[in-house]
Write a protein that holds these residues in place. Structure first.
Motif, mmCIF file in Angstrom:
data_model
loop_
_atom_site.group_PDB
_atom_site.id
_atom_site.type_symbol
_atom_site.label_atom_id
_atom_site.label_comp_id
_atom_site.label_asym_id
_atom_site.label_seq_id
_atom_site.Cartn_x
_atom_site.Cartn_y
_atom_site.Cartn_z
ATOM 1 N N GLY A 1 55.795 54.388 31.365
ATOM 2 C CA GLY A 1 54.621 54.495 30.506
ATOM 3 C C GLY A 1 53.704 55.621 30.923
ATOM 4 N N PHE A 2 53.190 56.323 29.918
ATOM 5 C CA PHE A 2 52.271 57.442 30.150
ATOM 6 C C PHE A 2 51.467 57.632 28.869
ATOM 7 N N THR A 3 50.153 57.446 28.960
ATOM 8 C CA THR A 3 49.228 57.568 27.824
ATOM 9 C C THR A 3 49.691 56.782 26.592
ATOM 10 N N GLY A 4 50.044 55.530 26.818
ATOM 11 C CA GLY A 4 50.377 54.665 25.695
ATOM 12 C C GLY A 4 51.710 54.933 25.056
ATOM 13 N N ALA A 5 52.600 55.618 25.747
ATOM 14 C CA ALA A 5 53.930 55.898 25.205
ATOM 15 C C ALA A 5 54.987 55.517 26.240
ATOM 16 N N GLY A 6 56.092 54.941 25.749
ATOM 17 C CA GLY A 6 57.240 54.703 26.608
ATOM 18 C C GLY A 6 57.076 53.607 27.636
ATOM 19 N N TYR A 7 56.138 52.685 27.448
ATOM 20 C CA TYR A 7 55.925 51.602 28.403
ATOM 21 C C TYR A 7 56.754 50.381 27.982
ATOM 22 N N PRO A 8 57.129 49.508 28.920
ATOM 23 C CA PRO A 8 57.847 48.291 28.534
ATOM 24 C C PRO A 8 56.949 47.373 27.717
ATOM 25 N N LYS A 9 57.491 46.799 26.656
ATOM 26 C CA LYS A 9 56.692 46.052 25.697
ATOM 27 C C LYS A 9 56.784 44.536 25.876
ATOM 28 N N ALA A 10 57.959 44.015 26.294
ATOM 29 C CA ALA A 10 58.188 42.577 26.281
ATOM 30 C C ALA A 10 58.100 41.932 27.658
ATOM 31 N N VAL A 11 58.710 42.524 28.657
ATOM 32 C CA VAL A 11 58.749 41.893 29.987
ATOM 33 C C VAL A 11 57.351 41.692 30.562
ATOM 34 N N PRO A 12 56.441 42.677 30.478
ATOM 35 C CA PRO A 12 55.100 42.430 31.028
ATOM 36 C C PRO A 12 54.394 41.244 30.370
ATOM 37 N N GLN A 13 54.582 41.058 29.057
ATOM 38 C CA GLN A 13 53.939 39.923 28.391
ATOM 39 C C GLN A 13 54.559 38.597 28.828
ATOM 40 N N ALA A 14 55.863 38.586 28.981
ATOM 41 C CA ALA A 14 56.521 37.374 29.478
ATOM 42 C C ALA A 14 56.108 37.101 30.922
ATOM 43 N N LEU A 15 55.974 38.156 31.702
ATOM 44 C CA LEU A 15 55.533 37.999 33.089
ATOM 45 C C LEU A 15 54.114 37.454 33.146
ATOM 46 N N ALA A 16 53.243 37.939 32.260
ATOM 47 C CA ALA A 16 51.861 37.458 32.222
ATOM 48 C C ALA A 16 51.824 35.963 31.903
ATOM 49 N N ALA A 17 52.650 35.519 30.952
ATOM 50 C CA ALA A 17 52.690 34.090 30.617
ATOM 51 C C ALA A 17 53.142 33.267 31.816
ATOM 52 N N ARG A 18 54.103 33.780 32.545
ATOM 53 C CA ARG A 18 54.582 33.067 33.741
ATOM 54 C C ARG A 18 53.504 33.031 34.823
ATOM 55 N N MET A 19 52.744 34.115 34.936
ATOM 56 C CA MET A 19 51.651 34.147 35.915
ATOM 57 C C MET A 19 50.585 33.111 35.593
ATOM 58 N N VAL A 20 50.237 32.999 34.314
ATOM 59 C CA VAL A 20 49.231 32.022 33.908
ATOM 60 C C VAL A 20 49.698 30.608 34.249
ATOM 61 N N ALA A 21 50.945 30.312 33.939
ATOM 62 C CA ALA A 21 51.481 28.980 34.243
ATOM 63 C C ALA A 21 51.496 28.721 35.744
ATOM 64 N N THR A 22 51.816 29.731 36.521
ATOM 65 C CA THR A 22 51.836 29.586 37.983
ATOM 66 C C THR A 22 50.435 29.338 38.523
ATOM 67 N N HIS A 23 49.463 30.090 38.003
ATOM 68 C CA HIS A 23 48.082 29.904 38.445
ATOM 69 C C HIS A 23 47.573 28.506 38.093
ATOM 70 N N GLU A 24 47.995 27.985 36.944
ATOM 71 C CA GLU A 24 47.554 26.644 36.546
ATOM 72 C C GLU A 24 48.082 25.577 37.500
#
Length: 503
Positions: A34-57
């Protein structure tokens, strides 16, 4: 097997983003594309964020260190920040949620020159890179990757990471094939050799990113666009700034210090940058080249109009209209745009040797040409220094551009002393506002102050600046760089107290 995943072994590793995210552990250091809003991973970071929230809970910690090329988008920076999942972030960011957490002291942020990131990683300064999460347009039969709309630090993350997750994005056009130039000739000191790039249109590398298939632990298929925001229509202020700079270029050509084709252009992103590019087109320039970081709408137009013959960069930063323009004539642009790794696009030696003309924005400048491009009132980070320092220190001309005021006149962008220094007076050639242009080359500090006040300051602040400088001249013990230290940051304090820098 899908035409985008042409390696049988890696096709067998296709899984959901949620399954891929299960392979990420607390405490990992992750290199993301990713560089200036282009070419960044779209799905894995969001899935990772959901897993982080569940872990924190569950009361358990889950944070990672995130290294990228530059800024990404809400699907990456925003999602991980909201999940309180980032321990350290570098080297550049622009997400509001991420910025807020940095400025509240809830996470660490390392703001460094973009040209330093890859070599610092190779030097081991960031520790071990546990995982790379890289977006690609396709996986080739040998396992190499067709990069997507940015290259950034992908080469470095793929080389150094112990494990790799690849996101294959079907939204990214396969016609990008042939646009990338991935150079593998860099080495660690003392074994470095000269980089054989002599012109912005030279190709010195390979078409694809090398990847050891044995490192890949997951492949995730996506179909999602890059972040893109429409640019605001060009305003009079931007046009005036651009006009002063174009007039300066003509003056330098007349003096024999610039060729009619100028020198390779580097341009920051935004309205002022696009106004300058439009001014070059309207001013009858031709045969120009760009050696820069990002391709934006204005450069596409210059390429179409044959004002610009080639543009070398590491990424795109396009509006929705710009993306439509690019996709509609991608075969044309593939012959004229080269996407490189950012350790090449921002390489100080190449910037110096090619003689780039650097044009970047700023937050404020002081009377002597010191530039703050990253902080509000000296303490709150905005985005970061990005690559501006790579070009400012080493370019043939270093130009910084800004309106003379902000906040509807409550803030002067010309101040007695900047509240934070990103580019020292030694690295700044030209300052431009809508009021005029100050050519600082060959001037002493006192001479600089005179032209900055006269030519760049807003009329409502000019008498205040002149009064400050006159009193500094009278009371300062050292007349080389006159300062009233007790008042040096009083303008910023007055703004914090009252909402206006003016008394």
């Amino acid at each position: 097997m899908d035409k985008r995943i042409r390696h049988a072994g890696l096709a067998a590793k296709v899984m959901t983003a949620a399954k891929a995210a299960e392979r990420v552990d607390h405490g990992m250091t992750i290199g993301m594309s990713g560089f200036t809003g282009a070419g960044y991973p779209k799905a894995v970071p969001q899935a990772l964020a959901a897993r982080m929230v569940a872990t924190h809970e569950r009361g358990e910690p889950f944070r990672v260190r995130v290294l990228t090329g530059a800024s990404t988008a809400p699907e990456l920076d925003g999602a991980l920040a909201r999940a309180d999942g980032i321990d350290l972030r570098l080297p550049y960011q622009s997400d509001p949620e991420l910025r807020a957490r940095i400025n509240r002291g809830e996470m660490d942020y390392l703001d460094i020159h973009l040209s330093h990131v890859a070599q610092y990683a190779w030097f081991g300064f960031f520790g071990k890179i546990d995982l790379a999460v890289i977006e690609a347009a396709a996986i080739m039969p040998d396992g190499s990757l067709l990069a997507s709309s940015s290259v950034g630090n992908n080469k470095t993350w793929l080389d150094l990471a112990d494990k790799v997750i690849v996101e294959v994005n079907h939204w990214q056009p396969l016609e990008l094939d042939g646009m990338h130039d991935i150079y593998y000739g860099t080495a660690l000191p003392p074994h470095r050799k000269p980089i054989p790039l002599l012109r912005p249109d030279d190709r010195i590398g390979e078409r694809y990113l090398r990847l050891d298939p044995a490192k890949v632990i997951a492949v995730v298929e996506t179909n999602a666009p890059d972040r893109n925001s429409a640019f605001a229509p060009l305003d009079d202020c931007s046009r005036q700034i651009a006009g002063h700079l174009i007039e300066f270029f003509r003056h330098e050509i007349a003096k024999g210090r610039l060729l009619p084709q100028l020198l390779p252009l580097q341009s920051g992103v935004g309205n002022i940058a696009n106004a300058v590019l439009a001014g070059l087109r309207d001013g009858g320039f031709s045969g120009l080249s760009a050696f820069t970081e990002v391709i934006q709408d204005g450069m596409l137009e210059l390429l179409e109009d044959d004002v610009l013959s080639v543009a070398s960069a590491t990424s795109f930063s396009l509006s929705p209209a710009g993306i439509e323009r690019f996709l509609g004539k991608i075969d044309f642009f593939r012959q004229r745009i080269i996407l490189r790794t950012q350790e090449i696009s921002n390489h100080p030696e190449l910037v110096r040797r090619l003689g780039c003309i650097a044009m970047n924005g700023m937050v404020e400048t002081d009377l002597y040409g010191n530039i703050n491009s990253t902080h509000v009132a000296g303490t709150s980070i905005i985005n970061g220094i990005g690559g501006s320092g790579d070009f400012a220190r080493n370019g043939f001309l270093s130009c910084f551009l800004t309106p003379s005021t902000a906040k509807h006149g409550a803030v002067s962008c010309i101040v007695p002393m900047v509240s934070h220094v990103d580019h020292t007076e030694h690295d700044v050639s030209v300052i431009v506002t809508e009021q005029g242009l100050a050519d600082l080359r060959g001037l002493s500090p006192r001479q600089r102050a005179k032209v900055v006040i006269e030519r760049c300051a807003h009329p409502s602040y000019r008498p205040l600046l002149q009064d400050h400088f006159d009193r500094a001249m009278h009371h300062s013990r050292g007349k080389h760089t006159p300062h009233l230290l007790q008042e040096a940051l009083s303008w910023h304090q007055r703004f914090l107290d009252s909402g206006d820098m003016r008394p």
